[in-house]
Design an enzyme around this catalytic site. Sequence first.
Site, PDB file in Angstrom:
ATOM      1  N   TYR A 112      -4.231  17.069 -49.287  1.00 46.28           N
ATOM      2  CA  TYR A 112      -5.331  16.626 -48.416  1.00 46.28           C
ATOM      3  C   TYR A 112      -5.075  15.217 -47.887  1.00 46.28           C
ATOM      4  CZ  TYR A 112     -10.095  15.808 -46.760  1.00 46.28           C
ATOM      5  OH  TYR A 112     -11.192  15.526 -45.978  1.00 46.28           O
ATOM      6  N   SER A 169     -10.135  11.359 -42.599  1.00 46.50           N
ATOM      7  CA  SER A 169     -10.902  11.073 -43.821  1.00 46.50           C
ATOM      8  C   SER A 169     -10.508   9.687 -44.297  1.00 46.50           C
ATOM      9  CB  SER A 169     -10.564  12.103 -44.901  1.00 46.50           C
ATOM     10  OG  SER A 169     -11.027  11.671 -46.176  1.00 46.50           O
TER      11      SER A 169
HETATM   12  N1  LIG Z   1     -17.694  16.161 -46.352  1.00 45.60           N
HETATM   13  C1  LIG Z   1     -16.920  15.155 -46.658  1.00 45.60           C
HETATM   14  O1  LIG Z   1     -17.141  14.457 -47.671  1.00 45.60           O
HETATM   15  C2  LIG Z   1     -15.769  14.774 -45.748  1.00 45.60           C
HETATM   16  C3  LIG Z   1     -15.244  13.485 -45.848  1.00 45.60           C
HETATM   17  C4  LIG Z   1     -14.183  13.123 -45.016  1.00 45.60           C
HETATM   18  C5  LIG Z   1     -13.669  14.031 -44.105  1.00 45.60           C
HETATM   19  N2  LIG Z   1     -14.193  15.293 -44.045  1.00 45.60           N
HETATM   20  C6  LIG Z   1     -13.609  16.217 -43.065  1.00 45.60           C
HETATM   21  O2  LIG Z   1     -14.632  16.652 -42.200  1.00 45.60           O
HETATM   22  C7  LIG Z   1     -14.290  17.934 -41.655  1.00 45.60           C
HETATM   23  C8  LIG Z   1     -15.487  18.864 -41.763  1.00 45.60           C
HETATM   24  O3  LIG Z   1     -15.809  19.026 -43.114  1.00 45.60           O
HETATM   25  P1  LIG Z   1     -17.298  19.256 -43.619  1.00 45.60           P
HETATM   26  O4  LIG Z   1     -17.580  18.240 -44.647  1.00 45.60           O
HETATM   27  O5  LIG Z   1     -18.231  19.418 -42.493  1.00 45.60           O
HETATM   28  O6  LIG Z   1     -17.067  20.625 -44.422  1.00 45.60           O
HETATM   29  P2  LIG Z   1     -17.739  22.071 -44.305  1.00 45.60           P
HETATM   30  O7  LIG Z   1     -19.218  21.962 -44.234  1.00 45.60           O
HETATM   31  O8  LIG Z   1     -17.084  22.859 -45.377  1.00 45.60           O
HETATM   32  O9  LIG Z   1     -17.245  22.587 -42.874  1.00 45.60           O
HETATM   33  C9  LIG Z   1     -15.946  23.055 -42.643  1.00 45.60           C
HETATM   34  C10 LIG Z   1     -15.937  23.808 -41.333  1.00 45.60           C
HETATM   35  O10 LIG Z   1     -14.607  24.278 -41.095  1.00 45.60           O
HETATM   36  C11 LIG Z   1     -14.657  25.662 -40.781  1.00 45.60           C
HETATM   37  N3  LIG Z   1     -13.464  26.335 -41.244  1.00 45.60           N
HETATM   38  C12 LIG Z   1     -12.982  26.386 -42.521  1.00 45.60           C
HETATM   39  N4  LIG Z   1     -11.886  27.142 -42.579  1.00 45.60           N
HETATM   40  C13 LIG Z   1     -11.661  27.587 -41.312  1.00 45.60           C
HETATM   41  C14 LIG Z   1     -10.684  28.409 -40.712  1.00 45.60           C
HETATM   42  N5  LIG Z   1      -9.703  28.944 -41.446  1.00 45.60           N
HETATM   43  N6  LIG Z   1     -10.765  28.661 -39.392  1.00 45.60           N
HETATM   44  C15 LIG Z   1     -11.757  28.136 -38.653  1.00 45.60           C
HETATM   45  N7  LIG Z   1     -12.713  27.336 -39.144  1.00 45.60           N
HETATM   46  C16 LIG Z   1     -12.667  27.070 -40.460  1.00 45.60           C
HETATM   47  C17 LIG Z   1     -15.892  26.186 -41.522  1.00 45.60           C
HETATM   48  O11 LIG Z   1     -16.430  27.321 -40.851  1.00 45.60           O
HETATM   49  P3  LIG Z   1     -16.235  28.848 -41.307  1.00 45.60           P
HETATM   50  O12 LIG Z   1     -16.275  28.886 -42.804  1.00 45.60           O
HETATM   51  O13 LIG Z   1     -17.369  29.518 -40.620  1.00 45.60           O
HETATM   52  O14 LIG Z   1     -14.911  29.229 -40.742  1.00 45.60           O
HETATM   53  C18 LIG Z   1     -16.852  25.019 -41.341  1.00 45.60           C
HETATM   54  O15 LIG Z   1     -17.526  25.113 -40.103  1.00 45.60           O
HETATM   55  C19 LIG Z   1     -13.051  18.398 -42.435  1.00 45.60           C
HETATM   56  O16 LIG Z   1     -11.907  18.174 -41.645  1.00 45.60           O
HETATM   57  C20 LIG Z   1     -13.033  17.486 -43.644  1.00 45.60           C
HETATM   58  O17 LIG Z   1     -11.741  17.296 -44.142  1.00 45.60           O
HETATM   59  C21 LIG Z   1     -15.236  15.675 -44.835  1.00 45.60           C
END
Ligand SMILES: NC(=O)c1ccc[n+]([C@@H]2O[C@H](COP(=O)([O-])OP(=O)(O)OC[C@H]3O[C@@H](n4cnc5c(N)ncnc54)[C@H](OP(=O)(O)O)[C@@H]3O)[C@@H](O)[C@H]2O)c1
Length: 283
Positions: A155, A142
């Site tokens: 985080y 991130s």
């Molecule tokens: N969105 C942003 O603004 C942003 C910015 C920078 C970095 N990121 C990073 O990008 C990555 C993806 O985030 P996103 O934005 O796509 O969020 P998201 O839509 O909430 O997706 C998170 C994913 O992680 C899975 N997950 C959560 N807890 C889990 C567990 N205990 N075991 C297995 N899978 C799990 C969820 O699936 P299930 O609930 O089905 O398990 C979901 O598929 C993360 O690492 C986040 O830190 C996001």
Amino acid sequence: MNWQGQTVMITGASSGIGAGFAEALAARGADLVLVARSADVLQHTARRLRAAHGVRIDVVVQDLTAPGAVAAVRSATEQRGLTVDALINNAGFASAGRFHEVPADRVNTEVALDVAALVDLTTAYLPGMVERGRGAIVNIASIAAFQPTPYMAVYGAAKAFVLSFSQALWAENRRAGVRVTAVCPGPVDTGFLGVVGTSEVRVGRPRQVGYVVERALRAVERNRPVVTPGPENAWVPLVSRLLPRRLVAAVTGRSLRGAVDAPSAARVPTAGSLTAGFPATEH
Ligand SMILES: NC(=O)c1ccc[n+]([C@@H]2O[C@H](COP(=O)([O-])OP(=O)(O)OC[C@H]3O[C@@H](n4cnc5c(N)ncnc54)[C@H](OP(=O)(O)O)[C@@H]3O)[C@@H](O)[C@H]2O)c1
């Protein structure tokens, strides 16, 4: 890197950025192993991508924070005779608030998913890649990785770990044929902020998932250790390196405290207008 016929494991593939990687890689002809907890969503995605692209999609339903989770994922791939050519460590979430007020079990789960599962999966699949002399590890960090993030303390620290770990592995493996890239997005339009604990937090104009995924895949193809998708994020690594750390922590804290205390009013400024025209910065 030619993804056609490669087997790519994507964690957190049921939504957001992980689902975006699944779409983009299936369209490039990759076979996929989709990992997350939401069985129905993963099965639905698998059916859709098989039908659309004629690729093999395996689903592994697994809570990656459960004891023995990574061993279970590994044994699932072994039982199906799968060789994981590339691993996208994407599953992650964040907590917001003053550290001492965040429930301890939430903190532990955050570290278990954002750090421990990522390391364990890398431990499981990197040796095979090195042995074969080819492969890729893509770790979703991130923009928070570049500075301390008060009010999201765990985080920022977890993502700093992911960034440092990825850069070290990139250097270790760059002559071994295995690519390692840390992807450091700013805000992305996913359900992520809802999971943070307050859907009201505003941290700048979010990017679309497809944009972030394409910039990430391009960085992997060029074997870049780090990519910050979006010109509005290009200044963050540089500024956070140049300024005194305590100043960076204090300024970031002021921004994020506003977001946590008065969610609807808070904004972290972006610098998109200054750097428009540069699609992504690779380091
Ligand atoms: N969105 C942003 O603004 C942003 C910015 C920078 C970095 N990121 C990073 O990008 C990555 C993806 O985030 P996103 O934005 O796509 O969020 P998201 O839509 O909430 O997706 C998170 C994913 O992680 C899975 N997950 C959560 N807890 C889990 C567990 N205990 N075991 C297995 N899978 C799990 C969820 O699936 P299930 O609930 O089905 O398990 C979901 O598929 C993360 O690492 C986040 O830190 C996001």
